[in-house]
Structures are given as C-alpha cells and as structure tokens.
Design a protein around this motif. Structure first.
Motif, PDB file in Angstrom:
ATOM      1  N   GLN A 106       0.966  -1.226   0.029  1.00  0.00           N
ATOM      2  CA  GLN A 106       0.043   0.086  -0.019  1.00  0.00           C
ATOM      3  C   GLN A 106       0.735   1.251   0.181  1.00  0.00           C
ATOM      4  O   GLN A 106       0.545   2.172  -0.723  1.00  0.00           O
ATOM      5  CB  GLN A 106      -0.789   0.044   1.215  1.00  0.00           C
ATOM      6  CG  GLN A 106      -2.143  -0.913   1.083  1.00  0.00           C
ATOM      7  CD  GLN A 106      -2.854  -1.054   2.602  1.00  0.00           C
ATOM      8  OE1 GLN A 106      -2.274  -0.697   3.498  1.00  0.00           O
ATOM      9  NE2 GLN A 106      -4.033  -1.859   2.287  1.00  0.00           N
ATOM     10  N   LEU A 107       1.818   1.247   0.789  1.00  0.00           N
ATOM     11  CA  LEU A 107       2.742   2.431   0.930  1.00  0.00           C
ATOM     12  C   LEU A 107       3.320   2.768  -0.590  1.00  0.00           C
ATOM     13  O   LEU A 107       3.542   3.733  -0.913  1.00  0.00           O
ATOM     14  CB  LEU A 107       3.850   2.280   1.985  1.00  0.00           C
ATOM     15  CG  LEU A 107       4.763   3.324   2.221  1.00  0.00           C
ATOM     16  CD1 LEU A 107       4.102   4.639   2.704  1.00  0.00           C
ATOM     17  CD2 LEU A 107       5.712   2.941   3.179  1.00  0.00           C
ATOM     18  N   LYS A 111       3.257   5.769  -3.315  1.00  0.00           N
ATOM     19  CA  LYS A 111       4.513   6.616  -3.529  1.00  0.00           C
ATOM     20  C   LYS A 111       4.929   6.387  -5.080  1.00  0.00           C
ATOM     21  O   LYS A 111       5.782   7.233  -5.448  1.00  0.00           O
ATOM     22  CB  LYS A 111       5.651   6.253  -2.619  1.00  0.00           C
ATOM     23  CG  LYS A 111       5.110   6.439  -1.217  1.00  0.00           C
ATOM     24  CD  LYS A 111       5.470   7.985  -1.022  1.00  0.00           C
ATOM     25  CE  LYS A 111       5.049   8.120   0.613  1.00  0.00           C
ATOM     26  NZ  LYS A 111       5.277   9.381   0.910  1.00  0.00           N
ATOM     27  N   THR A 112       4.384   5.463  -5.766  1.00  0.00           N
ATOM     28  CA  THR A 112       5.127   5.036  -7.027  1.00  0.00           C
ATOM     29  C   THR A 112       4.338   5.653  -8.172  1.00  0.00           C
ATOM     30  O   THR A 112       2.981   6.045  -8.010  1.00  0.00           O
ATOM     31  CB  THR A 112       4.568   3.427  -7.212  1.00  0.00           C
ATOM     32  OG1 THR A 112       5.247   2.875  -6.421  1.00  0.00           O
ATOM     33  CG2 THR A 112       5.211   2.996  -8.601  1.00  0.00           C
ATOM     34  N   PRO A 113       4.990   6.583  -9.316  1.00  0.00           N
ATOM     35  CA  PRO A 113       4.359   6.981 -10.286  1.00  0.00           C
ATOM     36  C   PRO A 113       3.439   6.191 -11.181  1.00  0.00           C
ATOM     37  O   PRO A 113       3.765   5.183 -11.321  1.00  0.00           O
ATOM     38  CB  PRO A 113       5.815   7.513 -11.080  1.00  0.00           C
ATOM     39  CG  PRO A 113       6.965   7.428 -10.325  1.00  0.00           C
ATOM     40  CD  PRO A 113       6.514   6.278  -9.468  1.00  0.00           C
TER      41      PRO A 113
END
Length: 154
Positions: A106-107, A111-113
């Motif tokens: 989930q984190l 944070k991923t493009p």
C-alpha cells in the motif's frame, strides 16, 4: 496325351481343374497382398511410430502419476515430522509477513509514479498466470532442504 493317374482316383475333370485354378489364384492373390504389405516400409514405419507414441504417452502418464504421488507423500511426511510448535511459529510468521507485505504494498502504491505502477501491475498479472511453473521449483527446493536436514539429524 495321357494324364497321370492319382492312385485309384480318376483324372480330374475339367470342372475340378477350374476349381483348383481358381483356388490357386485366390491363394496367389493373398500371398501377393501379404508381400506388398511387407514391402510397404513407409506404412510399417508409420504404424510402428504410432505404436511407440502411444506407449510413450502411457508411460508419461504413469510416471507423472507416480511423481505426483511421491510429492504428496513427501509433503505429508514433512508435515508429520515437523513438530507442532514449529508449524505454529511458521503459520504465525506467514501471517506477519502477509500483513507487512500488504502494508508495504500500500505504501509503495501510494508513492509510485503511474507509468511505473502500470508496468508492475502487468508483471504481476503475468506472474499470477504462470504461478505453478514458478512455485513448483520453490516447493521442490524446500522439500529437498527439509529432507537433507532430517538426514543430518539422524
């Protein structure tokens, strides 16, 4: 011209000779067919290849069933030989790993493009579609390690 006599029997009649000739022709035809079949190497090779293919398929099925049975027995043996506290700790650790992985996922997703996330999702779909070929060697490796460990403890 005299025809030779056959003991007490009279000379064969014309009708009897015709029957003998017809019978001989039938036998000769059957003999020619048998020789032609023996001479047909291509047909014999195809027949033999089909026979060998069928035997190989039967053998492959038999071996596959035997391997599946042995793997099931090995897995059951590992489960039976593993102490309950170890099984409990393993289950607990697996639950913790799953929870931690879910949180990390989930984190990472947050944070991923977007372009990178799409590529990762595509790779995940491919991995899920090929799960069995990926998991089978891992399972075999674990069984091998457990069997090796049990041999050392003897």
């Amino acid at each position: 011209m005299n025809t030779p006599s056959h003991g007490d029997k009279e000379s064969p009649t014309t009708e009897e000779l015709r029957e003998q000739v017809e019978h001989t022709r039938e036998e000769l035809g059957q003999t020619v067919e048998a020789l032609a079949a023996k001479a047909d190497v291509k047909a014999q090779a195809k027949e033999k290849a089909a026979e060998i293919k069928e035997q190989a398929a039967e053998k492959a099925t038999l071996v596959s069933d035997q391997i599946r049975d042995k793997a099931t027995q090995a897995a059951q043996l590992v489960t039976d030989k593993t102490p309950d506290p170890v099984l409990d700790k393993t289950a607990y650790a697996a639950t913790q790993v799953r929870d931690t992985a879910a949180r990390a996922g989930q984190l990472a997703a947050e944070k991923t493009p977007d372009p990178l996330r799409e590529k990762v999702e595509s790779a995940a779909i491919t991995a899920k579609a090929n799960r069995i070929p990926l998991l089978a060697p891992a399972a075999a490796f674990v069984v091998l390690l457990l069997l090796r460990r049990s041999r050392r403890n003897r």
